[in-house]
Design a protein around this motif. Sequence first.
Motif, short mmCIF file in Angstrom:
data_model
loop_
_atom_site.label_atom_id
_atom_site.label_comp_id
_atom_site.label_asym_id
_atom_site.label_seq_id
_atom_site.Cartn_x
_atom_site.Cartn_y
_atom_site.Cartn_z
N GLY A 12 0.78 -1.22 0.00
CA GLY A 12 0.00 0.00 0.00
C GLY A 12 0.82 1.28 0.00
O GLY A 12 0.26 2.38 0.05
N VAL A 13 2.15 1.17 -0.09
CA VAL A 13 3.03 2.33 -0.08
C VAL A 13 3.49 2.63 -1.50
O VAL A 13 3.96 1.74 -2.22
CB VAL A 13 4.26 2.10 0.82
N GLU A 14 3.36 3.89 -1.90
CA GLU A 14 3.79 4.29 -3.24
C GLU A 14 5.31 4.21 -3.38
O GLU A 14 6.04 4.74 -2.55
CB GLU A 14 3.34 5.72 -3.54
N ILE A 15 5.76 3.54 -4.44
CA ILE A 15 7.18 3.51 -4.79
C ILE A 15 7.33 4.41 -6.02
O ILE A 15 6.86 4.06 -7.11
CB ILE A 15 7.68 2.09 -5.11
N GLU A 16 7.90 5.56 -5.85
CA GLU A 16 7.98 6.53 -6.94
C GLU A 16 8.80 5.98 -8.10
O GLU A 16 9.80 5.26 -7.90
CB GLU A 16 8.61 7.83 -6.44
N ASP A 17 8.40 6.32 -9.30
CA ASP A 17 9.12 5.90 -10.51
C ASP A 17 10.29 6.85 -10.72
O ASP A 17 10.25 7.77 -11.53
CB ASP A 17 8.19 5.91 -11.73
N THR A 18 11.36 6.60 -9.97
CA THR A 18 12.55 7.43 -10.04
C THR A 18 13.76 6.55 -9.78
O THR A 18 13.64 5.33 -9.62
CB THR A 18 12.48 8.59 -9.03
N PHE A 19 14.94 7.14 -9.73
CA PHE A 19 16.15 6.35 -9.55
C PHE A 19 17.11 7.01 -8.56
O PHE A 19 17.09 8.22 -8.35
CB PHE A 19 16.87 6.14 -10.89
N ALA A 20 17.92 6.16 -7.93
CA ALA A 20 19.01 6.63 -7.08
C ALA A 20 20.27 6.68 -7.94
O ALA A 20 20.55 5.75 -8.70
CB ALA A 20 19.22 5.68 -5.91
N GLU A 21 20.99 7.78 -7.79
CA GLU A 21 22.22 7.95 -8.57
C GLU A 21 23.42 7.75 -7.64
O GLU A 21 23.54 8.41 -6.61
CB GLU A 21 22.25 9.35 -9.18
N ALA A 22 24.30 6.81 -7.99
CA ALA A 22 25.44 6.47 -7.14
C ALA A 22 26.75 6.66 -7.90
O ALA A 22 26.76 6.84 -9.12
CB ALA A 22 25.31 5.04 -6.63
N PHE A 23 27.84 6.56 -7.16
CA PHE A 23 29.15 6.90 -7.69
C PHE A 23 30.15 5.77 -7.46
O PHE A 23 30.02 5.00 -6.52
CB PHE A 23 29.68 8.17 -7.01
N GLY A 24 31.18 5.75 -8.26
CA GLY A 24 32.28 4.82 -8.03
C GLY A 24 33.12 5.30 -6.85
O GLY A 24 33.27 6.50 -6.63
N ILE A 25 33.65 4.35 -6.08
CA ILE A 25 34.48 4.69 -4.92
C ILE A 25 35.46 3.55 -4.68
O ILE A 25 35.22 2.42 -5.10
CB ILE A 25 33.60 4.93 -3.67
N GLN A 26 36.57 3.85 -4.05
CA GLN A 26 37.53 2.82 -3.67
C GLN A 26 37.17 2.29 -2.29
O GLN A 26 36.89 3.06 -1.36
CB GLN A 26 38.95 3.39 -3.66
N VAL A 27 37.17 0.97 -2.15
CA VAL A 27 36.69 0.32 -0.93
C VAL A 27 37.76 -0.61 -0.37
O VAL A 27 38.40 -1.36 -1.11
CB VAL A 27 35.42 -0.51 -1.21
N SER A 28 37.93 -0.56 0.95
CA SER A 28 38.72 -1.57 1.66
C SER A 28 37.82 -2.24 2.68
O SER A 28 36.98 -1.58 3.30
CB SER A 28 39.93 -0.94 2.35
#
Length: 297
Positions: A5-21
Amino acid sequence: MEINGVEIEDTFAEAFGIQVSRVLVTAATKKFAKIAATEATGYATSVIGCPAEAGIDCYVPPEETPDGRPGYMIMICNMSKKNLDHELLERVGMCLLTAATTAAFNALDDADETLKTGQKLKFFGDGFEKELDIDGRKIWSIPIMSGDFLVEAELGIKAGVAGGNFFIMGDSPSSALIAAEAAVDAIGAIEGAITPFPGGVVASGSKVGSNKYKFLGASTNEKMCVTLKNEVEGSEIPADVNGVYEIVIDGVNEEVVKEAMKVGIEAAVKVPGVLKISAGNFGGNLGAFKFNLHDLF
């Protein structure tokens, strides 16, 4: 699209590349392993203003660690390999070496390359350090007051993803916060993902730059401020929404971030009072990764 019953908006999350340890922190007890892991991941919510993004990934039981002691997996991230090298040295050296009974092991089997963090820290032993082999790993044993601090000679890094996100909009501040907590708890079960903000919950969303103060690199996202919804032109807060929190996710790869977003949203929409799920982006112009909310399901 709606879920529970919760609206999930038709949109997107924008993410970035990163170095991970990814580093495994062990100690004599689960309590002291958690203390050390918490210290090593402090002041690391966002690279907008912090020297790193970091967080605790998951608990690791004694039977799964190289030294047979309880531990926690932590992730430390930075846009720059050089800066990540510096952060690893400082956080392992100042937060783990100083913590009672701790040891630090590389936890990236699929690393793109390694940094000589432990190899550099051995010099703290002032010539009394010793090289050990533990479970096929090159380990430096550094004498300290309480015994020896063990650190793997090299820690791995790899290209990861930072900034996967979604907004939780509730009919009250409490419903949104309870849902945010539920989302963070669910994401905690996904190995290789962290939610770097305090308690995993973002209270203050930001935008690039400033409308008024040109010296700022980032400022409050007024269109997402609940107290400004009747004052700001183009507010993105629905009339019946009175609480908004964001969940930001960093991960070792794209698939992990997708799964973390999915389980987090599924947990959030089960909380009464949650009205809508949205996500933050920059129009697709800045980040290399785009996670459409509808595609997650």
